[in-house]
Design an enzyme around this catalytic site. Structure first.
Site, short mmCIF file in Angstrom:
data_model
loop_
_atom_site.label_atom_id
_atom_site.label_comp_id
_atom_site.label_asym_id
_atom_site.label_seq_id
_atom_site.Cartn_x
_atom_site.Cartn_y
_atom_site.Cartn_z
N HIS A 165 0.91 -1.12 -0.12
CA HIS A 165 -0.05 -0.04 0.10
C HIS A 165 1.03 1.32 -0.07
O HIS A 165 0.28 2.30 -0.40
CB HIS A 165 -0.95 -0.04 1.25
CG HIS A 165 -2.15 0.89 1.02
ND1 HIS A 165 -2.22 1.88 0.11
CD2 HIS A 165 -3.42 0.69 1.36
CE1 HIS A 165 -3.55 2.44 0.20
NE2 HIS A 165 -4.22 1.89 1.12
N ASP A 424 -7.81 -9.16 -17.88
CA ASP A 424 -7.76 -10.32 -19.10
C ASP A 424 -6.50 -10.50 -19.49
O ASP A 424 -5.88 -10.08 -20.17
CB ASP A 424 -8.83 -9.98 -20.22
CG ASP A 424 -8.74 -11.14 -21.19
OD1 ASP A 424 -8.29 -12.15 -20.95
OD2 ASP A 424 -9.21 -10.97 -22.22
#
Length: 482
Positions: A165, A424
């Site tokens: 993070h 994808d």
């Protein structure tokens, strides 16, 4: 059981800039350890197909992902570096091209045997790379991915992600992953998709000026009436729930909220002011947050005069003047908090009342001067980084004494509009994306995600930890009040 078949350290394909990269104060605010998430790919599209219509096995898939990861790291080279601490307690980033990790794995279980992939379930953790936090921080990669092939004729794949993070927020991480996926399936990146890496655009001007606002978002939240600390609430057991709002549910909530938006009310300290003085309809985030807040107050059976707030973070890329580039790679989050309300107000007024309080919190960080003041406030903390670091252990894990956001309050994390389903890798779009871990204590943490169908984000999944004693009632009100 998952077997690791291969572990690959992936470095940038070409020579990249070396040296220290300054991390902004916004980067310093968040947990430096890794945020876990998972993508699942449909068994019916097992192993995917390449342009020659031939089946691609897991080895070929991982090889493609490895090559494209090396290529994308040329543009995202800070991600291949390592964190370290300065003498002043700040994090800094050494762009040393030590690389990221890509793991190839195989499960002995079918996808169906993992159930609904509930966060924090022990079996889900084996689909996510493991990090040894006993090692020094400058030895830990900032990004790790694990590609797991499921057992059985249906097959299917999981891609487990760990992303530090301190290096970036949700939009930054998703931008990187989607670009990596695009290269893996053989497409090219547009110039507009390349990251903007200069974090000094968030460096406050010198000299620092006194804050112009109160900045309650950095101050302690209300406690249960009659208590001086949150220790008792933190000890209570919690449980997990995942609640899916269909597009029809969301539309009904929006209709209810906006139908009451201009109702005149009394008894809230605001005279006869309408709930929504703005003609703009309430957003999905505003009405879903308001719905959750109301249900939480009801389920907790709070006293009528119990103060309560909602705290959340807002992407400030478009809220600065001039705005940050949309492809800004880093943390650009503005914490904010609603005005303090009484539980009776939230539970008895129409949903538009709570939605307006959520909007007021959003509007605060839509003000450039507020965000600028916030930046100076954070930069001006005395011993600020020691203060922030006490929120987490040396291993980057939540400590028992971190600031408490639970009962009677909630903290929201919204990823509803993020394009998770564009990842994808040549397997088709994922049919599921979700977190792989939420804080197990009562931190009041609730995460909002787009629905599993990738339905343009109109459906929403609510991931939440809530006290066991209150969860049943919360779920009851959650559905009854729609």
């Amino acid at each position: 059981m998952v077997t690791i078949l291969g572990t690959h350290t992936v470095i940038p394909k070409e020579e990249t800039p070396k040296g220290l990269l300054w991390l902004s104060d916004n980067d310093q605010l968040w947990r430096w350890s890794h945020t876990p998430s998972i993508y699942l790919y449909n068994p019916k599209q097992n192993n995917a197909k390449n342009n020659n219509n031939t089946v691609v096995d897991v080895n070929v898939l991982v090889e493609r992902m490895r090559d494209s990861l090396s290529e994308i790291l040329v543009h995202y080279y800070p991600l291949a570096g390592r964190l370290s601490w300065t003498d002043g307690g700040r994090l800094e980033l050494d762009c040393n091209a030590k690389g990221v990790l890509l793991l190839e794995a195989e499960s002995k279980k079918s996808m169906a045997e993992y159930g609904d992939f509930t966060p924090n379930e022990p079996s889900i953790k084996e689909l996510i790379p493991a990090v040894d936090y006993s090692r020094q921080i400058n030895e830990l990669p900032l990004f790790l991915a694990q590609v797991t092939k499921f057992y059985g004729g249906d097959g299917g794949f999981a891609v487990g992600i760990l992303f530090s993070h301190a290096i970036g927020d949700g939009p930054a991480a998703i931008g990187f992953i989607n670009s990596w996926a695009k290269l893996t399936r053989g497409a090219k990146l547009d110039p507009s998709e390349l990251p903007f890496l200069d974090r000094t655009v968030l460096k406050p001007t010198e000299p620092l000026t006194p804050p112009l606002f109160d900045h309650r978002e950095f101050k302690p939240l209300p406690l249960i009436l009659g208590r001086t600390d949150s220790i008792e609430e933190q000890k209570k057991k919690t449980t997990f729930a995942r609640l899916k709002l269909t597009p029809e549910h969301v539309q009904k909530l929006k209709m209810n909220a906006n139908a009451n938006a201009n109702v005149t009310v009394n008894g809230n300290g605001n005279g006869n002011a309408p709930h929504n003085p703005s003609p703009r309809p309430y957003s999905r985030f505003e009405i879903i947050s308001a719905h959750i807040w109301r249900c939480a107050c009801k389920a907790r059976n709070l006293e009528e005069n119990q103060p309560t707030v909602v705290r959340f973070n807002v992407d400030i890329r478009n809220r600065l003047n001039p705005p940050l580039p949309q492809n800004y790679f880093g943390n650009a989050l503005g914490p904010t908090v609603t005005p303090t309300c009484y539980a009776k107000e939230i539970t008895t007024q129409p949903i538009s009342y709570a939605a307006q309080k959520i909007r007021e919190a959003v509007n605060k960080v839509s003000n450039h001067e507020f965000v600028k003041s916030q930046m100076h406030y954070v930069a001006g903390f005395e011993n600020r980084w020691d203060l922030i670091r006490t929120h987490y252990s040396e291993k980057g894990e939540y400590r028992a004494d971190v600031p408490f956001f639970g009962n009677p309050n909630i903290i929201l994390g919204s990823w509803m509009s993020m394009p998770f389903y564009e990842a994808d890798f040549g397997l088709g779009k994922p049919f599921y994306f979700g977190p792989c871990g939420l804080c197990p204590y009562d931190r009041g943490m609730i995460a909002l995600m787009p629905d599993e169908d990738g339905d343009n984000g109109y459906g929403v999944v609510v991931y939440m930890h809530f006290q066991v004693d209150h969860m049943k009632d919360f779920i009851k009100y959650f559905w009854e009040d729609i």
